[in-house]
Design an enzyme around this catalytic site. Structure first.
Site, PDB file in Angstrom:
ATOM      1  N   CYS A 138       0.859  -1.177   0.000  1.00  0.00           N
ATOM      2  CA  CYS A 138       0.000   0.000   0.000  1.00  0.00           C
ATOM      3  C   CYS A 138       0.895   1.227   0.000  1.00  0.00           C
ATOM      4  O   CYS A 138       2.115   1.102  -0.085  1.00  0.00           O
ATOM      5  CB  CYS A 138      -0.951  -0.009   1.186  1.00  0.00           C
ATOM      6  SG  CYS A 138      -0.143   0.288   2.735  1.00  0.00           S
ATOM      7  N   ARG A 143       4.447  -4.103   3.163  1.00  0.00           N
ATOM      8  CA  ARG A 143       3.592  -4.743   4.161  1.00  0.00           C
ATOM      9  C   ARG A 143       3.406  -6.248   3.937  1.00  0.00           C
ATOM     10  O   ARG A 143       2.319  -6.732   3.631  1.00  0.00           O
ATOM     11  CB  ARG A 143       2.250  -4.019   4.249  1.00  0.00           C
ATOM     12  CG  ARG A 143       2.441  -2.540   4.534  1.00  0.00           C
ATOM     13  CD  ARG A 143       1.174  -1.814   4.783  1.00  0.00           C
ATOM     14  NE  ARG A 143       0.710  -1.985   6.152  1.00  0.00           N
ATOM     15  CZ  ARG A 143      -0.303  -1.296   6.667  1.00  0.00           C
ATOM     16  NH1 ARG A 143      -0.938  -0.416   5.942  1.00  0.00           N
ATOM     17  NH2 ARG A 143      -0.675  -1.493   7.916  1.00  0.00           N
ATOM     18  N   ASP A 331       1.323   5.971  13.479  1.00  0.00           N
ATOM     19  CA  ASP A 331       0.062   6.568  13.010  1.00  0.00           C
ATOM     20  C   ASP A 331      -0.112   8.021  13.474  1.00  0.00           C
ATOM     21  O   ASP A 331      -1.096   8.672  13.096  1.00  0.00           O
ATOM     22  CB  ASP A 331      -1.133   5.721  13.478  1.00  0.00           C
ATOM     23  CG  ASP A 331      -1.270   4.424  12.694  1.00  0.00           C
ATOM     24  OD1 ASP A 331      -0.552   4.257  11.691  1.00  0.00           O
ATOM     25  OD2 ASP A 331      -2.085   3.570  13.086  1.00  0.00           O
ATOM     26  N   ARG A 423     -11.392   6.580   5.399  1.00  0.00           N
ATOM     27  CA  ARG A 423     -11.151   5.238   5.937  1.00  0.00           C
ATOM     28  C   ARG A 423     -11.060   5.282   7.455  1.00  0.00           C
ATOM     29  O   ARG A 423     -11.318   4.276   8.113  1.00  0.00           O
ATOM     30  CB  ARG A 423      -9.832   4.677   5.395  1.00  0.00           C
ATOM     31  CG  ARG A 423      -9.868   4.290   3.935  1.00  0.00           C
ATOM     32  CD  ARG A 423      -8.529   3.696   3.534  1.00  0.00           C
ATOM     33  NE  ARG A 423      -8.041   2.880   4.636  1.00  0.00           N
ATOM     34  CZ  ARG A 423      -6.790   2.886   5.095  1.00  0.00           C
ATOM     35  NH1 ARG A 423      -5.873   3.628   4.526  1.00  0.00           N
ATOM     36  NH2 ARG A 423      -6.446   2.140   6.106  1.00  0.00           N
TER      37      ARG A 423
HETATM   38  C1  UD1 Z   1      -1.355  -2.012  12.282  1.00  0.00           C
HETATM   39  C2  UD1 Z   1      -2.357  -0.875  12.190  1.00  0.00           C
HETATM   40  C3  UD1 Z   1      -1.714   0.336  11.522  1.00  0.00           C
HETATM   41  C4  UD1 Z   1      -0.428   0.725  12.236  1.00  0.00           C
HETATM   42  C5  UD1 Z   1       0.503  -0.489  12.356  1.00  0.00           C
HETATM   43  C6  UD1 Z   1       1.742  -0.202  13.191  1.00  0.00           C
HETATM   44  C7  UD1 Z   1      -4.437  -2.070  11.959  1.00  0.00           C
HETATM   45  C8  UD1 Z   1      -5.599  -2.405  11.110  1.00  0.00           C
HETATM   46  N1  UD1 Z   1      -3.476  -1.319  11.397  1.00  0.00           N
HETATM   47  O1  UD1 Z   1      -1.021  -2.402  10.946  1.00  0.00           O
HETATM   48  O2  UD1 Z   1      -2.645   1.422  11.598  1.00  0.00           O
HETATM   49  O3  UD1 Z   1       0.232   1.728  11.502  1.00  0.00           O
HETATM   50  O4  UD1 Z   1      -0.194  -1.571  12.995  1.00  0.00           O
HETATM   51  O5  UD1 Z   1       1.384   0.269  14.444  1.00  0.00           O
HETATM   52  O6  UD1 Z   1      -4.399  -2.433  13.119  1.00  0.00           O
HETATM   53  N2  UD1 Z   1       5.778  -6.744   8.926  1.00  0.00           N
HETATM   54  C9  UD1 Z   1       6.578  -7.701   8.355  1.00  0.00           C
HETATM   55  N3  UD1 Z   1       6.076  -8.964   8.202  1.00  0.00           N
HETATM   56  C10 UD1 Z   1       4.803  -9.292   8.582  1.00  0.00           C
HETATM   57  C11 UD1 Z   1       4.009  -8.302   9.171  1.00  0.00           C
HETATM   58  C12 UD1 Z   1       4.523  -7.031   9.337  1.00  0.00           C
HETATM   59  O7  UD1 Z   1       7.723  -7.429   7.989  1.00  0.00           O
HETATM   60  O8  UD1 Z   1       4.418 -10.451   8.412  1.00  0.00           O
HETATM   61  C13 UD1 Z   1       6.299  -5.364   9.071  1.00  0.00           C
HETATM   62  C14 UD1 Z   1       5.500  -4.352   8.241  1.00  0.00           C
HETATM   63  O9  UD1 Z   1       5.895  -4.354   6.890  1.00  0.00           O
HETATM   64  C15 UD1 Z   1       5.810  -3.055   8.942  1.00  0.00           C
HETATM   65  C16 UD1 Z   1       5.942  -3.494  10.411  1.00  0.00           C
HETATM   66  O10 UD1 Z   1       6.118  -4.909  10.390  1.00  0.00           O
HETATM   67  O11 UD1 Z   1       7.015  -2.520   8.497  1.00  0.00           O
HETATM   68  C17 UD1 Z   1       4.737  -3.157  11.258  1.00  0.00           C
HETATM   69  O12 UD1 Z   1       3.591  -3.733  10.690  1.00  0.00           O
HETATM   70  P1  UD1 Z   1       2.392  -4.295  11.547  1.00  0.00           P
HETATM   71  O13 UD1 Z   1       2.626  -4.053  12.999  1.00  0.00           O
HETATM   72  O14 UD1 Z   1       2.129  -5.704  11.110  1.00  0.00           O
HETATM   73  O15 UD1 Z   1       1.217  -3.359  11.052  1.00  0.00           O
HETATM   74  P2  UD1 Z   1      -0.263  -3.773  10.687  1.00  0.00           P
HETATM   75  O16 UD1 Z   1      -0.761  -4.797  11.628  1.00  0.00           O
HETATM   76  O17 UD1 Z   1      -0.383  -4.036   9.244  1.00  0.00           O
END
Ligand code: UD1
Length: 458
Positions: A138, A143, A331, A423
């Site tokens: 995105c 992500r 955020d 959103r």
């Molecule tokens: C959630 C929030 C979003 C917030 C983010 C971080 C929701 C719906 N969204 O997003 O608003 O900005 O937490 O506080 O709750 N990552 C990996 N591998 C994975 C998963 C994540 O490398 O399998 C990385 C992501 O690319 C990113 C970091 O971890 O750089 C944080 O992501 P994550 O905590 O998973 O965010 P979301 O859950 O998507």
């Protein structure tokens, strides 16, 4: 039209508008002092994952304090596509997941709402099989979902990629995941939530180490506990879940949105306005309140859930590095950047959570800010004044931050990219108008005709 249609239409309308040439914009006439009170809505990120969590339960659930947002409409669409009955009544959603007819989430919706990927955990736990399209990247980064998938494998799932669809299933005839030990390389919010939900119905004990500690993770755990799940440690970095065979009906209220609250605090700080807001849970806002204090704006509590902004004489420069909770939230990064553009001195903001979340720098500079990017850091040299300009919100929080900047800018700011803003912010124009801001939403096609550029009181 029944209330369920209502939910679904919200997201369909938004999709049409975002692609149409007459997508609306918000015009903001800045430099107006604000006064009064703003009500904070339920937390978007909690509501989204709690809705996904209702899949775990074969009885009715009532979820209260759900904000009316495009993303919530999309999550309701995903649930509906799986055969779940969703009925909206004001800010309450009644969810009946007693008979789930499909294990496959539709690509058209998952590709627009990353959080809908999180249904993979509860679907797999409940049905023993789940097919969910990869959500894709995105605006703020690639992500990936590798942590979700590795965690599900640690709970005994077989996971394959099939034409862009993640196909997860529990081998054998019993169809139940098995508790296991999971260490997350990074405390991903979504992975922690996916795996916690999956583990609630697994056989035996699951321990998630290096878990995310965000308040929304705790809210989801509390919701699951209200349905009879056995979870301890949520809100810390080690979560232990003892699986149970089934969960039961509940009535649950979502926590207030700390990011929406934080955004309004910044609106108060940047306009030096003593607005108040409620309800908030102050512990959820600790890093935001601490950074505001460093920047010269105090937040005073009036009772346990109402805060008042106490602006200082000057906006002071600050340093921020985004981190997983309880660190400073990514955020709120863009909104704080709006504030620092007007500080008396140089601020530095470093984004460490997402790799591409500084695109709003160019938009602030268009408003007269002085920001230089070096890698994932922005050096912001405060300027005495911002000037209104046409700007585009490149993601949800960037759009909110530009709106906040517009409240303090000289003249008119025209904010594009409202499909992002909608959103995550419920009734934002109405909430800000009620405290004295001058802003209005208009179709962008009316902008050429509206050359008078006159302020309008809404
Ligand atoms: C959630 C929030 C979003 C917030 C983010 C971080 C929701 C719906 N969204 O997003 O608003 O900005 O937490 O506080 O709750 N990552 C990996 N591998 C994975 C998963 C994540 O490398 O399998 C990385 C992501 O690319 C990113 C970091 O971890 O750089 C944080 O992501 P994550 O905590 O998973 O965010 P979301 O859950 O998507």
């Amino acid at each position: 039209m029944n209330s369920e249609d209502n939910v679904i239409n919200t997201s369909l309308q938004a999709d049409k508008l975002s692609s149409s040439e007459s997508a609306p914009v918000i015009e903001i006439w800045g430099k107006r002092p604000l006064s009064g009170h703003i009500s904070v809505s339920g937390a978007k990120n909690s509501a989204l994952v709690v809705l996904a969590g209702t899949i775990l339960c074969s009885q009715d659930c009532r979820i209260r304090n759900i904000p009316n947002l495009v993303d919530i409409g999309r999550m309701a669409d995903v649930l509906t596509a799986l055969g779940v009955k969703v009925t909206r009544n004001g800010d309450t959603l009644d969810v009946d997941a007693s008979s789930i007819s499909h294990s496959r989430a539709p690509y058209e919706i998952v590709s627009k709402l990353r959080a809908s990927f999180f249904v993979i955990g509860p679907l797999l736990a409940r049905l023993g099989v789940a097919r969910v399209p990869l959500p894709g990247g995105c605006a703020i980064g690639a992500r990936p979902v590798a942590l979700h998938i590795r965690g599900l494998q640690a709970l005994g799932a077989e996971v394959h990629m099939d034409h862009g669809i993640v196909h997860a299933y529990v081998p054998g005839t019993r169809g139940r995941l098995k508790g296991g030990k999971i260490y997350l390389d990074y405390p991903s919010v979504g992975a922690t939530e996916t795996l916690m939900m999956a583990a609630t119905l697994a056989e035996g004990e699951t321990v998630i180490e290096n878990a995310a500690q965000e308040p929304e993770v705790l809210d989801l755990a509390n919701f699951c506990r209200a349905m009879g799940a056995r979870i301890r440690g949520a809100g810390t970095n080690t979560i232990t879940i003892v699986g149970v065979p089934s969960l039961h009906s509940t009535d649950y209220g979502i926590i207030p949105d700390r990011i929406e609250a934080g955004t309004f605090m910044l609106a108060g700080a940047i306009t030096k306005s003593p607005i108040s807001l409620s309800p908030i849970i102050p512990e959820h806002l600790t890093p935001i309140i601490a950074k505001l204090a460093e920047a010269g704006t105090r937040v005073e509590m009036e009772g346990h859930s109402r805060a008042r902004i106490v602006p200082g004489e000057k906006l002071l420069p600050i340093e921020i590095e985004t981190r997983p909770h309880p660190g400073f939230p990514t955020d709120m990064q863009a909104q704080f950047m709006a504030l620092t553009t007007l500080a008396n001195g140089d601020s530095v903001i470093t984004e460490t959570v997402f790799e591409n979340r500084l695109q709003h720098v160019a938009e602030f500079n268009r408003m007269g800010a002085n920001i230089r990017l070096t890698g994932n850091s922005a050096v912001i040299r405060g300027v005495p004044q911002l000037s209104g300009a046409p700007v585009t919100g490149t993601d949800l929080r960037a759009a909110a931050a530009l709106l906040v900047a517009g409240l303090a800018a000289e003249g008119k700011t025209t904010l594009h990219g409202l499909h992002h803003l909608d959103r995550g912010y419920e009734n934002i124009e109405a909430k800000l108008s009620a405290v004295g801001a001058r802003l209005r939403r208009v179709p962008s096609s009316s902008l050429v005709a509206d050359s008078a550029n006159q302020p309008v009181v809404v």
